[in-house]
Write an enzyme that holds these catalytic residues in place. Structure first.
Site, short mmCIF file in Angstrom:
data_model
loop_
_atom_site.label_atom_id
_atom_site.label_comp_id
_atom_site.label_asym_id
_atom_site.label_seq_id
_atom_site.Cartn_x
_atom_site.Cartn_y
_atom_site.Cartn_z
N CYS A 76 0.81 -1.26 -0.06
CA CYS A 76 0.27 0.12 0.08
C CYS A 76 0.72 1.08 0.01
O CYS A 76 1.65 1.48 1.06
CB CYS A 76 -1.03 0.10 1.39
SG CYS A 76 -2.09 1.62 1.44
N CYS A 226 -4.70 5.73 -3.84
CA CYS A 226 -4.15 4.55 -3.90
C CYS A 226 -2.79 4.66 -4.52
O CYS A 226 -2.69 4.87 -5.78
CB CYS A 226 -4.68 3.37 -4.76
SG CYS A 226 -4.22 1.78 -5.00
#
Length: 290
Positions: A76, A226
């Site tokens: 992430c 993201c």
């Protein structure tokens, strides 16, 4: 019932609940349920999931990430920036450049500090994985998936697939505001051609140095940002001749901007902010709020 200290942080609105396992202890078997619990906006705190800041045998710190549905992710980008900020500001690391272990490998973080506070973080995300088998996606294992025809729900699309330690598929659109994020996103996420699921990105090319971006994240749905997806979008855009290698590209996400470069050395570097929202004590009651 038991309690633990938490910090809520976000990178461009992509928010997670962070737990420092240098100081706290959580039962391994409870982690998926804890992630679902803290992510709930009604009975928990509200977030895109749970991130654990852990001791590591390979680096000064390790990141583990659990999505809001309780599934464990491998990487992430926004989470990495927040972990880097937390680790530096809480004395876990003292150098401004250091390694972070993830389930997809080691990454290098470099923090920019003003008056003792981390104001931005650059993450060396490493080299993208382009072989179909590395994404993974069904089909000829050695091939790349670039501008490939993709039929779903009776329509034909053109896709490019990239792994940044987690799987991404990119759709190009003419108008980002009309991108079918909530309709096409969940269908593609669970398509059988992606055996591990996939993060679904929609990209509008503004220029060789600028992209608009929206995302449907695997396991979380619509999020404000993201980081790995933005990196994948830049890589895909280079592969499709829409942007240039070695050039800083600004990616406009719903939560703000990231600056990303796919260098001639093969590595993708991402620079952006990380913010602390609040700290507190969470009372976990098992099935009652998990």
């Amino acid at each position: 019932m038991y309690s633990f200290l938490f910090t809520k942080m976000h990178g461009l609105g992509n928010s997670y609940i962070y737990v420092d396992l240098f100081r706290e202890t959580l039962p391994e078997e409870d982690l998926p349920a804890i992630a679902r619990s803290v992510a709930d906006v009604h009975t928990g705190i509200g977030s895109d999931g749970l991130i654990l800041i852990c001791p590591s045998e390979q680096a000064p710190v390790k990141m583990r990430i659990f999505n809001s549905d309780g599934s464990e992710g491998k990487n992430c980008g926004n989470g990495l920036r927040c972990v880097a900020k937390y680790a530096y500001e809480h004395g876990i690391v003292r150098d401004r450049s250091f390694l972070i272990e993830t389930l997809s490998g080691l990454v290098e973080a470099e923090v920019t500090v003003e008056n003792g506070e981390v104001t931005s973080v650059t993450i060396d995300m490493g080299e993208p994985r382009l072989r179909r088998s590395a994404i993974p996606m069904t089909g000829p294992e050695a091939e790349q998936v670039v501008a490939e025809s993709f039929a779903i729900d009776g329509r034909e699309y053109e896709i490019t697939a990239v792994s940044m330690g987690n799987p991404h598929v990119i759709f190009y659109v003419d108008d980002i505001e009309k991108a079918p994020v909530t309709t096409l996103g969940p269908v593609v996420e669970k398509d059988a051609r992606f055996p591990e699921g996939v993060n679904v990105e929609f990209v509008e090319v503004v220029s060789e140095r600028e992209l608009h971006f929206r995302v449907w994240e695997r396991g979380s749905g619509v999020t404000q940002a993201c980081g790995t997806g933005a990196c994948a979008a830049v890589v895909a855009s280079v592969l499709n001749g829409k942007t240039a290698r070695g050039v800083e590209t600004v990616v406009h996400l719903a939560g703000g901007d990231l600056t990303i470069t796919w260098g001639h050395d093969g590595k993708v570097r991402m620079t952006g902010p990380a913010e602390t929202v609040c700290t507190g004590v969470y009372y976990y009651r098992g099935g009652q709020n998990g």
